[in-house]
Design an enzyme around this catalytic site. Structure first.
Site, mmCIF file in Angstrom:
data_model
loop_
_atom_site.group_PDB
_atom_site.id
_atom_site.type_symbol
_atom_site.label_atom_id
_atom_site.label_comp_id
_atom_site.label_asym_id
_atom_site.label_seq_id
_atom_site.Cartn_x
_atom_site.Cartn_y
_atom_site.Cartn_z
ATOM 1 N N GLU A 12 0.820 -1.213 0.000
ATOM 2 C CA GLU A 12 0.000 0.000 0.000
ATOM 3 C C GLU A 12 0.855 1.263 0.000
ATOM 4 O O GLU A 12 0.344 2.366 -0.182
ATOM 5 C CB GLU A 12 -0.932 -0.009 1.211
ATOM 6 C CG GLU A 12 -1.946 -1.138 1.175
ATOM 7 C CD GLU A 12 -2.671 -1.319 2.495
ATOM 8 O OE1 GLU A 12 -3.908 -1.469 2.470
ATOM 9 O OE2 GLU A 12 -2.021 -1.311 3.551
ATOM 10 N N ILE A 153 -11.814 -9.944 7.775
ATOM 11 C CA ILE A 153 -13.198 -10.354 7.542
ATOM 12 C C ILE A 153 -13.279 -10.994 6.167
ATOM 13 O O ILE A 153 -13.203 -10.312 5.147
ATOM 14 C CB ILE A 153 -14.159 -9.162 7.680
ATOM 15 C CG1 ILE A 153 -13.988 -8.504 9.055
ATOM 16 C CG2 ILE A 153 -15.600 -9.621 7.464
ATOM 17 C CD1 ILE A 153 -14.148 -9.444 10.233
ATOM 18 N N ASP A 198 -12.333 -5.235 -1.253
ATOM 19 C CA ASP A 198 -13.095 -6.483 -1.298
ATOM 20 C C ASP A 198 -14.451 -6.247 -0.652
ATOM 21 O O ASP A 198 -14.722 -5.189 -0.098
ATOM 22 C CB ASP A 198 -12.343 -7.607 -0.575
ATOM 23 C CG ASP A 198 -12.070 -7.272 0.883
ATOM 24 O OD1 ASP A 198 -12.985 -7.451 1.707
ATOM 25 O OD2 ASP A 198 -10.950 -6.819 1.209
#
Length: 231
Positions: A12, A153, A198
């Site tokens: 990132e 998650i 996502d």
């Protein structure tokens, strides 16, 4: 101004390394930051690592030694809403912990730690300046609550459990609320720009690998353009 830009992962941060040049490396606690000068601003670029403890530890390390004017957090998040799609930019309005469950310990709500607010509000003049910049540039973005926890998650079951407690949350990630808590205690403005990588469901792991670098670069490019326009 003295500005810290902190992202969780190296992938990132890649765009920032392409944009900022000739920086000096400085250690703050256990974290290496790169120090650049851009249009008279001191820019400190560092990796927080993944998770709440890493984020809090590394932001605290630099705030304890440098009188920062602004903390910028970029990176990725998973979507929690049908109207929030891969590639969308989210400018966080607030953060809360989705894995803090203290309602049986006293007069607390889901996501609240004892002695802390129910959520951490990011409203500040600096945040308003950034959203004004995005609007002038014609950049589409969304705003809202982002929730933080120490688990990736990656299943619909996890996602639905979070939405049950935080139906209004637009995204989920692993560092933001810890950043917000530390910044609040140091009384420093925090701007959090997350790009959706996502859907936070059963396809999240595959989606994350494919999109994290791309959308992380998207957020980084905007931050670099914003800093370039600072006087």
């Amino acid at each position: 101004m003295k500005i810290a830009i902190i992202v969780p992962m190296a992938i990132e941060a890649e765009y920032y390394h392409k944009y900022f040049h000739s920086g000096n490396k400085e250690m703050f606690g256990s974290t290496m930051f790169e120090h650049f000068c851009v249009r008279g601003n001191d820019i400190y670029l560092g990796l927080s690592g993944i998770g709440k403890v890493q984020a809090a530890m590394n932001l605290t390390s630099i705030l304890a030694q440098v009188n920062l004017d602004l903390v910028l957090m970029t990176g990725t998040a998973g979507s929690l809403q049908a109207g929030v799609h891969q590639g969308d930019l989210i400018v966080a309005k607030s953060f809360a912990y989705h894995d803090a469950h203290n309602t049986l310990a006293g007069d607390y709500v889901e996501g609240q730690l004892p002695g802390e607010p129910a959520s951490f509000d990011l409203d500040s003049p600096a945040r308003t300046q950034l959203t004004n910049f995005l609007e002038v540039q014609g950049v589409k973005y969304q705003e809202g609550l982002i929730v933080t926890g120490d688990s990736f998650i990656g299943s619909d079951q996890q996602k639905q459990a979070i939405k049950q407690n935080f139906p209004q949350a637009v995204g989920v990630e692993m560092e933001g609320a810890a950043f917000a808590q530390v910044a609040a205690h140091f009384k420093k403005p925090l701007i959090a720009l997350r790009a959706i990588s996502d859907n936070g469901d059963d396809g999240a792991n595959e989606d994350f690998d494919r999109f994290a670098q791309k959308v992380g670069a998207q957020a980084a490019k905007l931050i670099c353009a914003y800093i370039e326009k600072m006087s």
